[in-house]
Design an enzyme around this catalytic site. Structure first.
Site, PDB file in Angstrom:
ATOM      1  CG  HIS A  84      56.256 -40.425  37.342  1.00  0.00           C
ATOM      2  ND1 HIS A  84      56.106 -41.014  39.123  1.00  0.00           N
ATOM      3  CD2 HIS A  84      57.416 -39.165  36.514  1.00  0.00           C
ATOM      4  CE1 HIS A  84      56.655 -39.365  39.362  1.00  0.00           C
ATOM      5  NE2 HIS A  84      57.514 -38.592  38.284  1.00  0.00           N
ATOM      6  CB  SER A 121      59.552 -41.464  42.324  1.00  0.00           C
ATOM      7  OG  SER A 121      59.517 -40.701  42.512  1.00  0.00           O
ATOM      8  CD  GLU A 122      64.105 -45.706  46.085  1.00  0.00           C
ATOM      9  OE1 GLU A 122      64.165 -44.920  45.462  1.00  0.00           O
ATOM     10  OE2 GLU A 122      63.802 -46.794  45.939  1.00  0.00           O
ATOM     11  N   GLY A 123      61.985 -40.758  45.388  1.00  0.00           N
ATOM     12  CA  GLY A 123      61.735 -39.088  45.617  1.00  0.00           C
ATOM     13  C   GLY A 123      60.728 -38.175  45.814  1.00  0.00           C
ATOM     14  CD  GLU A 127      60.366 -33.366  36.461  1.00  0.00           C
ATOM     15  OE1 GLU A 127      59.653 -33.258  35.493  1.00  0.00           O
ATOM     16  OE2 GLU A 127      59.532 -34.541  37.693  1.00  0.00           O
TER      17      GLU A 127
END
Length: 312
Positions: free
Chosen positions: A17, A20-22, A108
């Site tokens: 992916h 991401s914000e993470g 995940e």
């Protein structure tokens, strides 16, 4: 189970992916469920570029029947968004046909619901570095070995589908970094040491598996390992990768007093890699020594047999 078999699918593409914000703010994991973490603006751009790359890849097939694609995606929001952005890049391509399936087994690695305080997470990451990434189980979560088990189940599903008459020419798996590496480990029967030697996969970077005449798949995309680096470069690369993958604010700076101190984690990871390298060196030397002794014994046995024959 032996997963290499003749199928209509000439290619299997794995893609991680987008950002991401993470990846940019680790504190997100303290209040947002992992499966609801979305892409950043940069992550969407990465996914759109991946869509353009896939479009160019499909354009090489002159026969439109070969432009059939099956997407399997993790149900996590960041993977769904990545999959959609990729599809946006190919959906108007002449002759393209695609289908999308969500697969919970592609999720995940489970890190144990909401993450704890920075101090506790620092301790967990340091423990994992010393224990080993494959077998270490995150408290209340999973180990990579647990991910391996559900990938084994998923592969059995794929294997059955491969025998379908109209299985698509291209299979695209939109997933996560650890999942993709464990998938390759399972498929190609790599050891856990091989898995732990791999560095993470860049966001929206395609890993290409191509079917050979034998029916087996070969990995066409080179993977980067820690052994590719000189000893002096390991700490720098770990610091760079760890800050990118488990960073602690959107500016990738460690000036937030609530952020954990990553220096001890980097140190633990470097020590773990050095220990593994030393262990591999000792195993190699032991193997060479054992082989030399065996060859010497075999030679002596042959010599004794020769003397026995001559004495008759």
């Amino acid at each position: 189970m032996f997963y290499d078999a003749y199928t209509n699918s000439q290619y299997i593409l794995l893609v991680r992916h987008g950002e991401s914000e993470g990846n940019c703010d680790k504190s997100v994991n303290r209040h947002t469920p992992n499966h609801k973490i979305c892409l950043t603006a940069q992550g969407h751009e990465q996914a759109k570029k991946a869509g353009s790359v896939l479009r160019e890849f499909l354009e090489q097939f002159e026969e439109h029947d070969s432009r059939s694609v099956l997407f399997y995606t993790s149900p996590y929001l960041r993977a769904r968004q990545t999959c959609k952005d990729i599809i946006d890049g190919i959906q108007d391509l002449e002759g393209v046909r695609y289908n999308v399936k969500e697969e919970a087994r592609m999720r995940e690695q489970d890190f144990g619901n909401f993450q704890s305080t920075p101090e506790e997470m620092e301790q967990i990451w340091a423990q994992r570095a010393h224990y080993g990434h494959f077998f270490f189980r995150i408290p209340h979560g999973e180990s990579a070995a647990d991910v391996y088990d559900r990938i084994a189940s998923f592969n059995e599903t794929l294997f059955r589908q491969f025998h379908q008459e109209k299985f698509p020419n291209v299979l695209v798996l939109v997933t996560h970094g650890i999942w993709a590496r464990v998938f390759l480990m399972k498929w190609f029967r790599w050891s856990y040491e091989d898995f732990e030697s791999l560095r993470n996969i860049p966001h929206c970077h395609f890993l290409i598996m191509k079917q050979q005449e034998s029916g087996r798949y070969s990995l066409k995309t080179p993977l980067h390992t820690w052994d590719d680096l000189r000893d002096l470069d390991v700490e720098e690369e770990i610091s760079k990768e760890f800050t990118q993958e488990v960073s602690f604010n959107s500016m990738n700076k460690l000036d937030n007093p609530d952020d954990m101190d990553i220096h001890s984690i980097i140190k633990a990871q470097v020590e773990a890699i050095e220990e593994n390298r030393l262990k591999d060196k000792k195993i190699h030397e032991s193997y060479k020594s054992t082989l030399a002794i065996k060859l010497s014994q075999d030679h002596q046995s042959i010599q004794n047999s020769k003397e026995d024959i001559l004495s008759l």
